[in-house]
Motif scaffolding. Structure first.
Motif, PDB file in Angstrom:
ATOM      1  N   SER A  81       0.851  -1.184   0.000  1.00  0.00           N
ATOM      2  CA  SER A  81       0.000   0.000   0.000  1.00  0.00           C
ATOM      3  C   SER A  81       0.892   1.242   0.000  1.00  0.00           C
ATOM      4  O   SER A  81       2.066   1.172   0.358  1.00  0.00           O
ATOM      5  CB  SER A  81      -0.890   0.006   1.242  1.00  0.00           C
ATOM      6  OG  SER A  81      -0.104   0.306   2.361  1.00  0.00           O
ATOM      7  N   GLU A  82       0.272   2.388  -0.395  1.00  0.00           N
ATOM      8  CA  GLU A  82       1.086   3.610  -0.496  1.00  0.00           C
ATOM      9  C   GLU A  82       1.683   4.004   0.853  1.00  0.00           C
ATOM     10  O   GLU A  82       2.820   4.433   0.941  1.00  0.00           O
ATOM     11  CB  GLU A  82       0.254   4.778  -1.060  1.00  0.00           C
ATOM     12  CG  GLU A  82      -0.846   5.240  -0.144  1.00  0.00           C
ATOM     13  CD  GLU A  82      -1.578   6.437  -0.724  1.00  0.00           C
ATOM     14  OE1 GLU A  82      -1.434   7.508  -0.129  1.00  0.00           O
ATOM     15  OE2 GLU A  82      -2.269   6.287  -1.743  1.00  0.00           O
ATOM     16  N   ALA A  83       0.876   3.778   1.940  1.00  0.00           N
ATOM     17  CA  ALA A  83       1.371   4.145   3.259  1.00  0.00           C
ATOM     18  C   ALA A  83       2.585   3.292   3.594  1.00  0.00           C
ATOM     19  O   ALA A  83       3.586   3.787   4.102  1.00  0.00           O
ATOM     20  CB  ALA A  83       0.279   3.951   4.298  1.00  0.00           C
ATOM     21  N   THR A  84       2.507   2.008   3.257  1.00  0.00           N
ATOM     22  CA  THR A  84       3.618   1.124   3.599  1.00  0.00           C
ATOM     23  C   THR A  84       4.886   1.549   2.870  1.00  0.00           C
ATOM     24  O   THR A  84       5.952   1.606   3.473  1.00  0.00           O
ATOM     25  CB  THR A  84       3.295  -0.333   3.197  1.00  0.00           C
ATOM     26  OG1 THR A  84       1.914  -0.513   3.340  1.00  0.00           O
ATOM     27  CG2 THR A  84       4.062  -1.313   4.012  1.00  0.00           C
ATOM     28  N   VAL A  85       4.775   1.853   1.565  1.00  0.00           N
ATOM     29  CA  VAL A  85       5.967   2.238   0.810  1.00  0.00           C
ATOM     30  C   VAL A  85       6.577   3.502   1.406  1.00  0.00           C
ATOM     31  O   VAL A  85       7.794   3.573   1.628  1.00  0.00           O
ATOM     32  CB  VAL A  85       5.635   2.479  -0.685  1.00  0.00           C
ATOM     33  CG1 VAL A  85       6.888   2.904  -1.436  1.00  0.00           C
ATOM     34  CG2 VAL A  85       5.045   1.238  -1.311  1.00  0.00           C
TER      35      VAL A  85
ATOM     36  N   ILE B  33       6.181  18.582 -14.655  1.00  0.00           N
ATOM     37  CA  ILE B  33       6.686  17.222 -14.833  1.00  0.00           C
ATOM     38  C   ILE B  33       6.268  16.475 -13.572  1.00  0.00           C
ATOM     39  O   ILE B  33       6.551  16.932 -12.453  1.00  0.00           O
ATOM     40  CB  ILE B  33       8.213  17.162 -15.034  1.00  0.00           C
ATOM     41  CG1 ILE B  33       8.608  18.044 -16.227  1.00  0.00           C
ATOM     42  CG2 ILE B  33       8.656  15.717 -15.272  1.00  0.00           C
ATOM     43  CD1 ILE B  33      10.095  18.052 -16.549  1.00  0.00           C
ATOM     44  N   GLU B  34       5.536  15.391 -13.791  1.00  0.00           N
ATOM     45  CA  GLU B  34       5.000  14.655 -12.648  1.00  0.00           C
ATOM     46  C   GLU B  34       5.680  13.289 -12.528  1.00  0.00           C
ATOM     47  O   GLU B  34       6.097  12.706 -13.523  1.00  0.00           O
ATOM     48  CB  GLU B  34       3.499  14.431 -12.811  1.00  0.00           C
ATOM     49  CG  GLU B  34       2.693  15.719 -12.806  1.00  0.00           C
ATOM     50  CD  GLU B  34       1.194  15.474 -12.862  1.00  0.00           C
ATOM     51  OE1 GLU B  34       0.455  16.347 -12.408  1.00  0.00           O
ATOM     52  OE2 GLU B  34       0.757  14.403 -13.356  1.00  0.00           O
ATOM     53  N   TYR B  35       5.722  12.805 -11.291  1.00  0.00           N
ATOM     54  CA  TYR B  35       6.260  11.467 -11.018  1.00  0.00           C
ATOM     55  C   TYR B  35       5.145  10.626 -10.399  1.00  0.00           C
ATOM     56  O   TYR B  35       4.320  11.140  -9.640  1.00  0.00           O
ATOM     57  CB  TYR B  35       7.453  11.557 -10.060  1.00  0.00           C
ATOM     58  CG  TYR B  35       8.026  10.203  -9.731  1.00  0.00           C
ATOM     59  CD1 TYR B  35       8.802   9.510 -10.655  1.00  0.00           C
ATOM     60  CD2 TYR B  35       7.754   9.580  -8.498  1.00  0.00           C
ATOM     61  CE1 TYR B  35       9.309   8.244 -10.368  1.00  0.00           C
ATOM     62  CE2 TYR B  35       8.270   8.320  -8.212  1.00  0.00           C
ATOM     63  CZ  TYR B  35       9.036   7.665  -9.154  1.00  0.00           C
ATOM     64  OH  TYR B  35       9.530   6.409  -8.869  1.00  0.00           O
ATOM     65  N   ARG B  36       5.190   9.333 -10.707  1.00  0.00           N
ATOM     66  CA  ARG B  36       4.194   8.428 -10.135  1.00  0.00           C
ATOM     67  C   ARG B  36       4.661   8.026  -8.721  1.00  0.00           C
ATOM     68  O   ARG B  36       5.313   7.010  -8.524  1.00  0.00           O
ATOM     69  CB  ARG B  36       4.059   7.178 -11.012  1.00  0.00           C
ATOM     70  CG  ARG B  36       2.813   6.334 -10.727  1.00  0.00           C
ATOM     71  CD  ARG B  36       3.012   4.911 -11.178  1.00  0.00           C
ATOM     72  NE  ARG B  36       3.503   4.838 -12.542  1.00  0.00           N
ATOM     73  CZ  ARG B  36       2.813   4.398 -13.578  1.00  0.00           C
ATOM     74  NH1 ARG B  36       1.603   4.001 -13.408  1.00  0.00           N
ATOM     75  NH2 ARG B  36       3.371   4.345 -14.776  1.00  0.00           N
ATOM     76  N   PHE B  37       4.366   8.904  -7.738  1.00  0.00           N
ATOM     77  CA  PHE B  37       4.731   8.622  -6.348  1.00  0.00           C
ATOM     78  C   PHE B  37       3.829   7.516  -5.803  1.00  0.00           C
ATOM     79  O   PHE B  37       2.743   7.268  -6.368  1.00  0.00           O
ATOM     80  CB  PHE B  37       4.519   9.889  -5.483  1.00  0.00           C
ATOM     81  CG  PHE B  37       5.566  10.959  -5.666  1.00  0.00           C
ATOM     82  CD1 PHE B  37       6.797  10.868  -5.033  1.00  0.00           C
ATOM     83  CD2 PHE B  37       5.316  12.071  -6.468  1.00  0.00           C
ATOM     84  CE1 PHE B  37       7.761  11.863  -5.194  1.00  0.00           C
ATOM     85  CE2 PHE B  37       6.264  13.069  -6.628  1.00  0.00           C
ATOM     86  CZ  PHE B  37       7.500  12.959  -5.987  1.00  0.00           C
ATOM     87  N   PRO B  38       4.216   6.896  -4.685  1.00  0.00           N
ATOM     88  CA  PRO B  38       3.316   5.905  -4.078  1.00  0.00           C
ATOM     89  C   PRO B  38       1.953   6.518  -3.753  1.00  0.00           C
ATOM     90  O   PRO B  38       0.956   5.811  -3.680  1.00  0.00           O
ATOM     91  CB  PRO B  38       4.050   5.503  -2.794  1.00  0.00           C
ATOM     92  CG  PRO B  38       5.482   5.820  -3.039  1.00  0.00           C
ATOM     93  CD  PRO B  38       5.499   6.997  -3.981  1.00  0.00           C
TER      94      PRO B  38
ATOM     95  N   ALA C 157      12.342   7.086  -4.195  1.00  0.00           N
ATOM     96  CA  ALA C 157      11.180   6.220  -4.476  1.00  0.00           C
ATOM     97  C   ALA C 157      11.449   5.360  -5.703  1.00  0.00           C
ATOM     98  O   ALA C 157      11.109   4.175  -5.729  1.00  0.00           O
ATOM     99  CB  ALA C 157       9.930   7.075  -4.680  1.00  0.00           C
ATOM    100  N   ASP C 158      12.080   5.951  -6.713  1.00  0.00           N
ATOM    101  CA  ASP C 158      12.314   5.217  -7.962  1.00  0.00           C
ATOM    102  C   ASP C 158      13.390   4.141  -7.787  1.00  0.00           C
ATOM    103  O   ASP C 158      13.399   3.134  -8.482  1.00  0.00           O
ATOM    104  CB  ASP C 158      12.735   6.198  -9.058  1.00  0.00           C
ATOM    105  CG  ASP C 158      12.300   5.724 -10.430  1.00  0.00           C
ATOM    106  OD1 ASP C 158      11.074   5.549 -10.617  1.00  0.00           O
ATOM    107  OD2 ASP C 158      13.165   5.477 -11.291  1.00  0.00           O
TER     108      ASP C 158
END
Ligand code: ATP
Length: 448
Positions: A2-6, A260-265, A324-325
């Motif tokens: 899950s996003e919180a876990t990452v 420019i956007e990044y696919r964050f958790p 993150a990446d």
């Protein structure tokens, strides 16, 4: 995951390995402000150095600047920040929590008892009021309106007010740019997501001054150039995208803007902006200061206020993008490992040096290798404690691309093994060739 876990795992790794600490942690922190530890400070420097190298050193048409954080307060009147740099603030009458009205999701109220089991009661929100995001302080010993100054909320204005100083001193001709890296401050209503939205942060901005009419062409050029640089840092292209601002998102000064956007958790979010700011800022400074901000074209003598194409990168945000990446959880030989697969040029430590055993003179030789790498300014780390597997794991987590090990064979032929963090392959290299081997792969001359 899950996003919180990452995000929790990233924040915990960042703390454990010395990337990012909460500011003033022993006092319970300081409202979304963060400190960079030994590895974080290196990573941040590497990002800034690569940016500077690409934007300034590898070009003839961009000059560097290091303007002050405190400026004459009239600057912020001219720029529109005193009047308009606001977010709509709403407050819950019951739990007193504050939110940005334009970012409201359903808010479970912190104080109200739930009506039914599992059903959260919503906040009882009051009227929205405009809240100015600029931090205010006083210059000099008297705290009155006349001595009020602001901590800059963007670095760009320091560039605009110096436009003619830089142009004249560096004998530049339009089109040319001015780049600077520095701190900016915004009293955000809802900071959060670790170092994504903070109240003190760093920006790496470049303002490119062009002849009106050529701005669209330069805009396209900078969009492509910025994306290319980000990909050169090893960021997965699949996790990057452009987002064009619609008419309702465009800032008052902008003719066109792309994030420019990044696919964050926690979803696709902006970390760099490319803006066509037209002649708005220079015209306003001309109007407010009464000083000419025009450029006079050599030869023709034509006078005009240049248009500006801005590229504005958040250094802390791109650092989060890179963490993150690079974050991976993998299974290697039946064992879990956590890896930060940072590009070697970004990695804080380039090589770890291990003696396989603490005898036969291996520790001394490994230490000498560290001395040599230090002398060559290649950041390295010496470790002789624990099993070799554990030592590898620690370096994988820290993002160190190579581990150099002295073993039994080193005694016979003066060779060492170099283990690659990502492929796990090991090669044997003569001891005296290690520095050159690393240099070749770090290729600092290419600079990004
Ligand atoms: P947002 O919509 O996220 O508030 P913005 O559109 O106001 O950002 P800009 O004013 O375009 O952002 O600033 C340029 C860059 O500065 C952003 O892309 C971001 O990387 C960085 N930045 C802006 N505000 C913050 C902040 N509070 N914390 C960290 N970085 C920030």
């Amino acid at each position: 995951m899950s996003e919180a876990t990452v995000m929790e795992k990233l924040a915990s790794l960042a703390k454990r390995r010395g990337y990012v600490f909460q500011s003033s942690e022993i006092y319970g922190g300081a409202g979304s402000v963060w400190d960079y530890g030994p590895l974080g400070a290196e990573l941040k420097r590497n990002i800034k150095d690569l940016w500077w190298s690409r934007m300034v050193h590898q070009r003839r048409d961009v000059e560097g600047l290091d303007a002050a954080i405190l400026m004459n307060p009239r600057v912020w009147e001219a720029s529109g920040h005193v009047e308009g740099f606001t977010d709509p603030l709403v407050e819950c009458r019951t739990c007193k929590k504050r939110f940005r009205e334009d970012q409201l999701a359903q808010q479970p109220c912190g104080r109200k008892p739930s009506k039914a089991p599992g059903e959260a009661d919503e906040c009882d929100l009051g009227e929205a009021r405009n809240f100015n995001l600029m931090f205010r302080t006083f210059m000099g010993p008297v705290e009155d309106a006349g001595s009020q100054v602001y901590l800059r909320p963007e670095t760009a204005q320091g560039i605009y007010v110096n436009f003619l100083n830089v142009q004249g001193a560096a004998r530049q001709r339009v089109p040319f740019g001015i780049a600077q890296i520095g701190k900016a401050f915004r009293n955000e209503i809802t900071p959060g997501n670790f170092i994504f939205r903070t109240r003190e942060f760093e920006q790496a901005e470049m303002q490119y001054f062009v002849k009106p009419g050529s701005d669209d062409e330069w805009f396209d050029y900078w969009m492509e150039e910025r994306m290319e640089w980000l990909v050169s840092l090893g960021i997965d292209r699949e996790n990057l995208r452009f987002h064009e601002h619609g008419p309702d998102e465009l800032a008052h000064y902008a003719k066109k803007a792309f994030d420019i956007e990044y696919r964050f958790p926690f979803g696709w979010k902006e970390f760099e902006g490319i803006h066509n700011r037209t002649d708005f800022d220079l015209s306003r400074h001309q109007e407010y200061s009464g000083k000419r901000m025009e450029y006079i074209e050599p030869g023709s003598g034509e006078r005009y206020i240049p248009y500006v194409v801005e590229t504005s990168l958040g250094v802390d945000r791109v650092l989060l993008v890179l963490l993150a990446d690079a974050y991976r959880e993998e299974e290697v030989e039946g064992e879990e490992r956590v890896v930060l697969a940072l590009h070697p040029r970004l990695a804080p430590t380039k090589a770890a040096i291990f003696p396989l055993v603490k005898k036969d003179g291996l520790p001394e030789r490994a230490r000498r290798m560290q001395d040599d790498l230090e002398g060559a300014s290649i950041p390295s780390f010496y470790d002789e404690s624990g099993s070799i597997g554990r030592r590898y794991r620690r370096q994988d987590e820290a993002g160190t691309p190579w581990c150099v090990t002295y073993d039994g064979q080193s005694l016979e032929d003066d060779s060492v093994t170099i283990r690659d963090r990502d492929s796990l392959e090991q090669v044997r290299v003569p001891e005296e060739g290690v520095e050159a081997w690393l240099r070749e792969r770090l290729n600092p001359a290419a600079g990004g």
